[in-house]
Design a protein around this motif. Structure first.
Motif, PDB file in Angstrom:
ATOM      1  N   GLY A 245       0.623  -0.966  -0.052  1.00 30.54           N
ATOM      2  CA  GLY A 245       0.022  -0.080   0.124  1.00 30.54           C
ATOM      3  C   GLY A 245       0.813   1.161   0.091  1.00 30.54           C
ATOM      4  N   VAL A 246       2.045   1.147   0.142  1.00 33.06           N
ATOM      5  CA  VAL A 246       3.106   2.447   0.010  1.00 33.06           C
ATOM      6  C   VAL A 246       3.300   2.746  -1.355  1.00 33.06           C
ATOM      7  N   SER A 247       3.177   3.893  -1.816  1.00 29.48           N
ATOM      8  CA  SER A 247       3.606   4.316  -2.998  1.00 29.48           C
ATOM      9  C   SER A 247       3.982   5.803  -2.849  1.00 29.48           C
ATOM     10  N   VAL A 248       5.234   6.215  -3.715  1.00 28.97           N
ATOM     11  CA  VAL A 248       5.842   7.518  -3.807  1.00 28.97           C
ATOM     12  C   VAL A 248       5.931   8.142  -4.933  1.00 28.97           C
ATOM     13  N   THR A 249       6.544   9.423  -4.869  1.00 29.36           N
ATOM     14  CA  THR A 249       6.900   9.776  -6.301  1.00 29.36           C
ATOM     15  C   THR A 249       8.405   9.392  -6.475  1.00 29.36           C
ATOM     16  N   GLY A 250       8.521   8.598  -7.223  1.00 29.46           N
ATOM     17  CA  GLY A 250      10.108   8.376  -7.369  1.00 29.46           C
ATOM     18  C   GLY A 250      11.131   9.286  -7.614  1.00 29.46           C
ATOM     19  N   ASN A 251      12.231   8.965  -8.169  1.00 26.99           N
ATOM     20  CA  ASN A 251      13.243  10.016  -8.460  1.00 26.99           C
ATOM     21  C   ASN A 251      13.715   9.957  -9.876  1.00 26.99           C
ATOM     22  N   ALA A 252      12.654   9.555 -10.856  1.00 29.49           N
ATOM     23  CA  ALA A 252      13.023   9.471 -12.368  1.00 29.49           C
ATOM     24  C   ALA A 252      13.237  11.061 -12.670  1.00 29.49           C
ATOM     25  N   PRO A 253      14.227  11.192 -13.338  1.00 22.88           N
ATOM     26  CA  PRO A 253      14.283  12.561 -14.084  1.00 22.88           C
ATOM     27  C   PRO A 253      12.953  12.902 -14.906  1.00 22.88           C
ATOM     28  N   LYS A 254      12.892  14.078 -15.337  1.00 27.56           N
ATOM     29  CA  LYS A 254      11.649  14.388 -16.016  1.00 27.56           C
ATOM     30  C   LYS A 254      11.767  13.688 -17.280  1.00 27.56           C
ATOM     31  N   PRO A 255      10.624  13.224 -17.817  1.00 31.72           N
ATOM     32  CA  PRO A 255      10.695  12.422 -19.093  1.00 31.72           C
ATOM     33  C   PRO A 255      11.276  13.315 -20.302  1.00 31.72           C
ATOM     34  N   PHE A 256      11.928  12.724 -21.256  1.00 27.86           N
ATOM     35  CA  PHE A 256      12.516  13.291 -22.018  1.00 27.86           C
ATOM     36  C   PHE A 256      11.522  14.052 -23.355  1.00 27.86           C
ATOM     37  N   THR A 257      10.226  13.868 -23.042  1.00 30.35           N
ATOM     38  CA  THR A 257       9.388  14.072 -24.118  1.00 30.35           C
ATOM     39  C   THR A 257       8.621  15.358 -23.888  1.00 30.35           C
ATOM     40  N   ASP A 258       7.873  15.316 -22.578  1.00 27.92           N
ATOM     41  CA  ASP A 258       6.753  16.019 -22.152  1.00 27.92           C
ATOM     42  C   ASP A 258       7.189  17.202 -20.930  1.00 27.92           C
ATOM     43  N   GLY A 259       8.375  16.892 -20.287  1.00 22.07           N
ATOM     44  CA  GLY A 259       8.482  17.709 -19.186  1.00 22.07           C
ATOM     45  C   GLY A 259       8.126  17.767 -18.250  1.00 22.07           C
ATOM     46  N   THR A 260       7.386  16.340 -17.973  1.00 17.19           N
ATOM     47  CA  THR A 260       6.689  16.161 -16.663  1.00 17.19           C
ATOM     48  C   THR A 260       6.961  14.731 -16.022  1.00 17.19           C
ATOM     49  N   ILE A 261       6.895  14.518 -14.569  1.00 12.91           N
ATOM     50  CA  ILE A 261       7.142  13.295 -13.959  1.00 12.91           C
ATOM     51  C   ILE A 261       6.320  12.435 -14.607  1.00 12.91           C
ATOM     52  N   SER A 262       6.952  11.351 -15.319  1.00  6.59           N
ATOM     53  CA  SER A 262       6.165  10.202 -15.695  1.00  6.59           C
ATOM     54  C   SER A 262       5.445   9.256 -14.737  1.00  6.59           C
ATOM     55  N   THR A 263       4.724   8.595 -15.031  1.00  3.40           N
ATOM     56  CA  THR A 263       4.112   7.519 -13.944  1.00  3.40           C
ATOM     57  C   THR A 263       4.917   6.410 -13.847  1.00  3.40           C
ATOM     58  N   THR A 264       5.346   6.003 -14.886  1.00  2.85           N
ATOM     59  CA  THR A 264       6.096   4.922 -14.647  1.00  2.85           C
ATOM     60  C   THR A 264       7.510   4.966 -14.356  1.00  2.85           C
ATOM     61  N   GLY A 265       8.335   6.206 -14.526  1.00  2.00           N
ATOM     62  CA  GLY A 265       9.500   6.214 -14.208  1.00  2.00           C
ATOM     63  C   GLY A 265      10.499   6.164 -15.539  1.00  2.00           C
ATOM     64  N   ILE A 266      11.896   6.288 -15.397  1.00  2.00           N
ATOM     65  CA  ILE A 266      12.847   6.368 -16.111  1.00  2.00           C
ATOM     66  C   ILE A 266      13.800   5.402 -15.981  1.00  2.00           C
ATOM     67  N   TRP A 267      14.313   4.396 -16.707  1.00  2.00           N
ATOM     68  CA  TRP A 267      15.174   3.623 -16.707  1.00  2.00           C
ATOM     69  C   TRP A 267      16.122   3.917 -18.185  1.00  2.00           C
ATOM     70  N   HIS A 268      17.496   4.024 -17.926  1.00  2.00           N
ATOM     71  CA  HIS A 268      18.152   4.429 -19.063  1.00  2.00           C
ATOM     72  C   HIS A 268      19.809   3.959 -19.215  1.00  2.00           C
ATOM     73  N   PHE A 269      19.823   3.911 -20.478  1.00  2.00           N
ATOM     74  CA  PHE A 269      21.554   3.299 -20.732  1.00  2.00           C
ATOM     75  C   PHE A 269      22.087   4.667 -21.436  1.00  2.00           C
ATOM     76  N   PRO A 270      23.199   5.293 -21.148  1.00  2.00           N
ATOM     77  CA  PRO A 270      23.817   5.009 -19.834  1.00  2.00           C
ATOM     78  C   PRO A 270      22.819   5.843 -18.722  1.00  2.00           C
ATOM     79  N   ALA A 271      22.923   5.591 -17.427  1.00  2.00           N
ATOM     80  CA  ALA A 271      22.163   5.948 -16.421  1.00  2.00           C
ATOM     81  C   ALA A 271      22.050   7.279 -16.158  1.00  2.00           C
ATOM     82  N   PRO A 272      20.827   7.826 -15.696  1.00  2.00           N
ATOM     83  CA  PRO A 272      20.779   9.027 -15.172  1.00  2.00           C
ATOM     84  C   PRO A 272      21.813   9.568 -14.158  1.00  2.00           C
ATOM     85  N   THR A 273      21.757  10.862 -13.888  1.00  2.00           N
ATOM     86  CA  THR A 273      23.137  11.378 -12.959  1.00  2.00           C
ATOM     87  C   THR A 273      22.521  11.547 -11.555  1.00  2.00           C
ATOM     88  N   ILE A 274      23.390  11.268 -10.299  1.00  2.00           N
ATOM     89  CA  ILE A 274      23.023  11.543  -9.220  1.00  2.00           C
ATOM     90  C   ILE A 274      23.962  12.964  -8.698  1.00  2.00           C
TER      91      ILE A 274
END
Ligand SMILES: [Cu+2]
Length: 298
Positions: A137-166
């Motif tokens: 039952g616990v859900s959060v807004t994850g740490n995905a960078p803004k999607p590359f297309t529409d500038g909003t936090i996506s519902t599904t998140g972002i996994w990428h090669f190479p990986a996003p930056t911390i």
């Protein structure tokens, strides 16, 4: 004395290389005109940088209340994230992501692999995300960078090669819960001779241990080669230790008590570091500090 010294100098000035490895023709740069036509993302841009949890979301997952996101949580003192690893398909030519791009990676014949390629990569969820292992039952807004297309936090998140930056700052510790969502697929080029000839360290194939290259850490947050684990920590290497004192299981803590530098994070699992990193498990983890901030922009 003088004669002897001259003999030594002459001997070192005329080495003889007999190995054929050093007698290959020098590569002609003009033969490589099509090799690197791909445009890679700007690793420091907002669209490619993880967003830390808010204090409220971090606490829901089991992080301490010191976690938070500036400037929204001014009392927070640490940046906290959940980053997992997945296998997915990605268009390596990147045209959909940025509106431009080249041919992507080329095969041995110099031809593009195609529109999408199976890769491994780090990433994080978006809105209404329940990270693996989170309480029911616990859900959060994850740490995905803004999607590359529409500038909003996506519902599904972002996994990428190479990986996003911390992005990190000296004096502000970082906590990352590293999670594993890989299938048990045998990587191409897997080399069993790198695992001490031990089945225990060579199998299963979906073992990960994340190392922050260049970071000051305690041993429990280093990502030792034999500190690996499989999804949901079902199997663990002999150097694995629980890190629940830092947050959800699998959380590493980075004090960030070090000067500015270009750190990066990558997989470090026993006998798999070469495969996993080549397949995409690598991203930047830069540290900035007051000295660096004084440097001119250009
Ligand atoms: Cu390294």
């Amino acid at each position: 004395m003088t004669a002897a010294l001259q003999t030594v100098v002459i001997a070192h000035a005329a080495p003889t290389i007999s190995s054929s490895d050093y007698r290959k023709p020098i590569l002609d740069p003009s033969s490589q005109t099509n090799a690197w036509t791909n445009i890679i993302p700007n690793a420091l841009a907002g669209y490619f940088t993880y967003t830390p949890y808010t204090t409220a979301d971090a606490v829901k997952l089991g992080f301490p209340a010191s976690c938070g996101r500036l400037p929204d949580d001014p009392a927070s003192t640490e940046d906290c994230y959940t980053i997992s690893v997945k296998k997915f398909q990605q268009a390596l030519s990147l045209p959909a992501a940025w509106g431009f791009g080249g041919q992507g990676l080329l095969n041995a014949s110099g031809d593009p692999f195609g529109s999408v390629t199976w890769v491994y990569g780090y990433g994080s969820g978006g809105v209404n995300w329940s990270p693996p292992g989170a309480a029911a039952g616990v859900s959060v807004t994850g740490n995905a960078p803004k999607p590359f297309t529409d500038g909003t936090i996506s519902t599904t998140g972002i996994w990428h090669f190479p990986a996003p930056t911390i992005k990190s700052t000296k004096g502000r510790p970082v906590r990352v819960t590293w999670l594993n969502e890989l299938p048990n697929d045998k990587p191409t080029g897997f080399d069993p001779t790198l695992c001490d000839d031990s089945p225990y360290n060579c199998y299963p194939y979906n073992r990960i241990s994340t190392h922050a290259h260049g970071a000051h850490t305690n041993p429990d947050s280093d990502g030792f080669a034999k500190a690996w684990f499989t999804p949901l920590f079902a199997q663990k290497g002999q150097d694995w230790v629980s890190t629940v004192k830092y947050g959800p299981e699998g959380t590493y803590r980075y004090p960030m008590d070090q000067p500015a530098g270009t750190l990066w994070y990558h997989d470090h699992a026993m006998g798999l570091t070469h495969n996993n990193t080549n397949m995409g498990m690598a991203g930047f983890f830069p540290v900035t500090d007051d000295n660096e901030k004084l440097l001119p922009d250009s």
